[in-house]
Design an enzyme around this catalytic site. Structure first.
Site, PDB file in Angstrom:
ATOM      1  N   CYS A   2       1.397  24.626  47.658  1.00 14.35           N
ATOM      2  CA  CYS A   2       2.628  24.774  46.868  1.00 14.35           C
ATOM      3  C   CYS A   2       2.363  25.748  45.721  1.00 14.35           C
ATOM      4  CB  CYS A   2       3.069  23.415  46.328  1.00 14.35           C
ATOM      5  SG  CYS A   2       4.783  23.359  45.737  1.00 14.35           S
TER       6      CYS A   2
ATOM      7  N   THR B 115      -7.746  28.542  33.883  1.00 13.96           N
ATOM      8  CA  THR B 115      -8.684  29.458  34.520  1.00 13.96           C
ATOM      9  C   THR B 115      -8.751  29.171  36.012  1.00 13.96           C
ATOM     10  OG1 THR B 115      -9.985  29.475  32.482  1.00 13.96           O
ATOM     11  CG2 THR B 115     -11.067  30.282  34.470  1.00 13.96           C
TER      12      THR B 115
ATOM     13  N   GLU C  72     -13.907  20.656  34.127  1.00 13.41           N
ATOM     14  CA  GLU C  72     -12.525  20.599  33.642  1.00 13.41           C
ATOM     15  C   GLU C  72     -12.292  21.531  32.460  1.00 13.41           C
ATOM     16  OE1 GLU C  72     -10.095  19.378  35.093  1.00 13.41           O
ATOM     17  OE2 GLU C  72     -11.082  18.154  36.603  1.00 13.41           O
TER      18      GLU C  72
ATOM     19  N   TYR D 256     -10.583  32.160  25.753  1.00 11.00           N
ATOM     20  CA  TYR D 256     -10.309  30.918  25.021  1.00 11.00           C
ATOM     21  C   TYR D 256     -11.605  30.290  24.530  1.00 11.00           C
ATOM     22  CZ  TYR D 256      -5.431  30.973  26.559  1.00 11.00           C
ATOM     23  OH  TYR D 256      -4.116  31.305  26.763  1.00 11.00           O
TER      24      TYR D 256
ATOM     25  N   ARG E 160     -17.489  18.469  42.969  1.00 10.72           N
ATOM     26  CA  ARG E 160     -17.000  17.354  43.780  1.00 10.72           C
ATOM     27  C   ARG E 160     -18.141  16.620  44.453  1.00 10.72           C
ATOM     28  NH1 ARG E 160     -11.654  20.263  46.267  1.00 10.72           N
ATOM     29  NH2 ARG E 160     -10.296  19.825  44.498  1.00 10.72           N
TER      30      ARG E 160
ATOM     31  N   CYS F 106       6.436  27.612  52.938  1.00 12.95           N
ATOM     32  CA  CYS F 106       7.044  26.291  53.104  1.00 12.95           C
ATOM     33  C   CYS F 106       7.206  25.921  54.578  1.00 12.95           C
ATOM     34  CB  CYS F 106       8.393  26.240  52.402  1.00 12.95           C
ATOM     35  SG  CYS F 106       8.288  26.506  50.615  1.00 12.95           S
TER      36      CYS F 106
ATOM     37  N   TYR G 240      -4.427  15.766  29.803  1.00 12.77           N
ATOM     38  CA  TYR G 240      -4.803  16.116  31.161  1.00 12.77           C
ATOM     39  C   TYR G 240      -6.292  15.894  31.428  1.00 12.77           C
ATOM     40  CZ  TYR G 240      -6.840  18.662  34.880  1.00 12.77           C
ATOM     41  OH  TYR G 240      -7.624  18.956  35.942  1.00 12.77           O
TER      42      TYR G 240
ATOM     43  N   ASP H  43      -1.459  18.544  35.536  1.00 11.05           N
ATOM     44  CA  ASP H  43      -1.736  19.929  35.148  1.00 11.05           C
ATOM     45  C   ASP H  43      -0.628  20.832  35.678  1.00 11.05           C
ATOM     46  OD1 ASP H  43      -2.200  20.007  37.844  1.00 11.05           O
ATOM     47  OD2 ASP H  43      -3.852  21.429  37.674  1.00 11.05           O
TER      48      ASP H  43
ATOM     49  N   CYS I 275      11.471  17.879  50.899  1.00 10.28           N
ATOM     50  CA  CYS I 275      11.320  18.597  49.634  1.00 10.28           C
ATOM     51  C   CYS I 275      12.678  19.060  49.111  1.00 10.28           C
ATOM     52  CB  CYS I 275      10.390  19.798  49.816  1.00 10.28           C
ATOM     53  SG  CYS I 275      10.211  20.811  48.328  1.00 10.28           S
TER      54      CYS I 275
END
Length: 356
Positions: free
Chosen positions: A189, A40, A34, A79, A22, A196, A117, A135, A205
């Site tokens: 979330c 992952t 990405e 993968y 970032r 919550c 994505y 995603d 929500c």
DNA sequence: TAACCGTGGTA
DNA sequence: TTACCAAGGTT
């Protein structure tokens, strides 16, 4: 929808994590992060990201690497087609984009290993283009807040969520918006038992109001697991052992392992010792089995690998057959191997039976 | 379209 | 112990 974006963006500015990728809009770094983070967790991928950016600071550095080198750096992350495609695409960018990462969505989307994505993530984060990155986190957040029960792994479901995400990103800062949604799903979330009570979106929500947080999102496909049985043959002579690279279109393509005889069940050792494939590997007669491990199980997403190791003390050096590589034991750590092989090597070195 | 492709964390 | 699933993509 305005309330939704306002709360998500506000939450993100307050709680977003300080992550290395970032700190820059460099498309190479964003792309790398990405790919590493596909399926992952950040905790798992972080060390790999740091190692890759240090070893390959630019896309051209990566393009000039060998596949064995890239797979070795990727070892343990799983993968492995991600690693092979990463190298392929780096070389493709070197050859077809003059070494410069493409800057429009369609060019990015057409690269190998980059789907809807990832293309949207790179386009929005690096180039400020308005493409929604949907995603697993975003599916979860949207399905719960807006009460969408269409399966997220169905075509119609993907279309529904994609259209909604496209509406939500309109007018927002694309890179910030996409990362905010994902970060909110990853931290607040969460899949199981989210808190919550302290969620800034709970007053509107759907799932919270209807007590359906545990039921959303909906998934339809359960992947079946099949059982496989691997008998690994560890030949030892002097300070050498023998490895083989996996070249079939199967799991762990491109990785190295001890020669393996696959059987249809947990067979007796005698079955393996009399197996024709063993004869193809070595014609030596005076080989003695030094040790046999118990059967263990290695879990993949779609397979359960029952495996064991059979150690052979060779009385003379093995005759090399197709694809068999003689490896000095001190060099064995330079080969990219599956996790269960790495564990075997580590165990052996710790027991001082193997690495002396 | 559904199956294939890893590993590790969590309840 | 089992089942779920994580910044998915390819065939």
């Amino acid at each position: 929808m305005e309330f939704f974006n306002l709360q998500i963006h506000g939450w993100y500015s307050k709680y977003k994590r300080d992550l290395p990728w970032r700190n820059s809009h460099n498309p190479y770094f964003v792309w790398l992060s990405e790919i590493i983070l596909q399926q992952t967790r950040i905790d798992q991928g972080m060390a790999y990201y740091l190692r890759f950016t240090e070893e390959f600071p630019t896309v051209l550095d990566l393009a000039n690497a060998s596949e064995d080198q890239v797979l070795k750096l990727w070892q343990g992350l799983g993968y492995y087609s991600r690693a092979r495609n990463l190298l392929f695409t780096a070389k493709f960018i070197q050859e077809h984009h003059q070494g410069k990462f493409p800057e429009d969505y369609n060019s990015i989307r057409s690269l190998k290993g980059i789907g809807d994505y990832t293309a949207a993530a790179i386009a929005s984060i690096s180039f400020n283009l308005e493409y929604p990155a949907v995603d697993g986190n975003v599916y979860r957040v949207l399905s719960r807040f807006f009460g969408i029960s269409e399966p997220i792994d169905s075509n119609t479901g993907k279309k529904t969520f994609g259209l909604l995400a496209k509406e939500l990103i309109k007018g927002a800062d694309p890179g910030m918006h996409n990362q905010a949604l994902m970060e909110f799903g990853a931290l607040q979330c969460v899949p199981k038992s989210p808190n919550c009570a302290l969620c800034p979106l709970n007053e509107s929500c759907f799932a919270f109001a209807n007590n359906k947080v545990g039921e959303l999102p909906v998934k339809q496909n359960k992947t079946k697991q099949r059982d496989r049985y691997f008998n690994y043959l560890v030949f030892e002579f002097a300070n050498n052992t023998w490895l083989r690279q996996r070249i079939k279109n199967d799991i762990w393509l491109g990785l190295f392992e001890f020669p393996v005889i696959e059987t249809s069940e947990e067979t007796e050792v005698g079955f393996v010792l009399n197996h024709p494939e063993l004869g193809e590997l070595t014609s030596l007669r005076n080989t003695s089995v030094k040790r046999i491990s118990n059967w263990k199980i290695h879990i993949l997403s779609h397979q359960r690998i029952h495996y064991r190791f059979i150690w052979f003390d060779l009385s003379e050096e093995i005759k090399l057959t197709d694809g068999l590589i003689k490896v000095n034991k001190e060099d064995i750590l330079n080969f990219a191997v599956p996790r269960l092989i790495e564990e075997c090597i580590i165990e052996l070195s710790e027991n001082d039976r193997f690495m002396r």
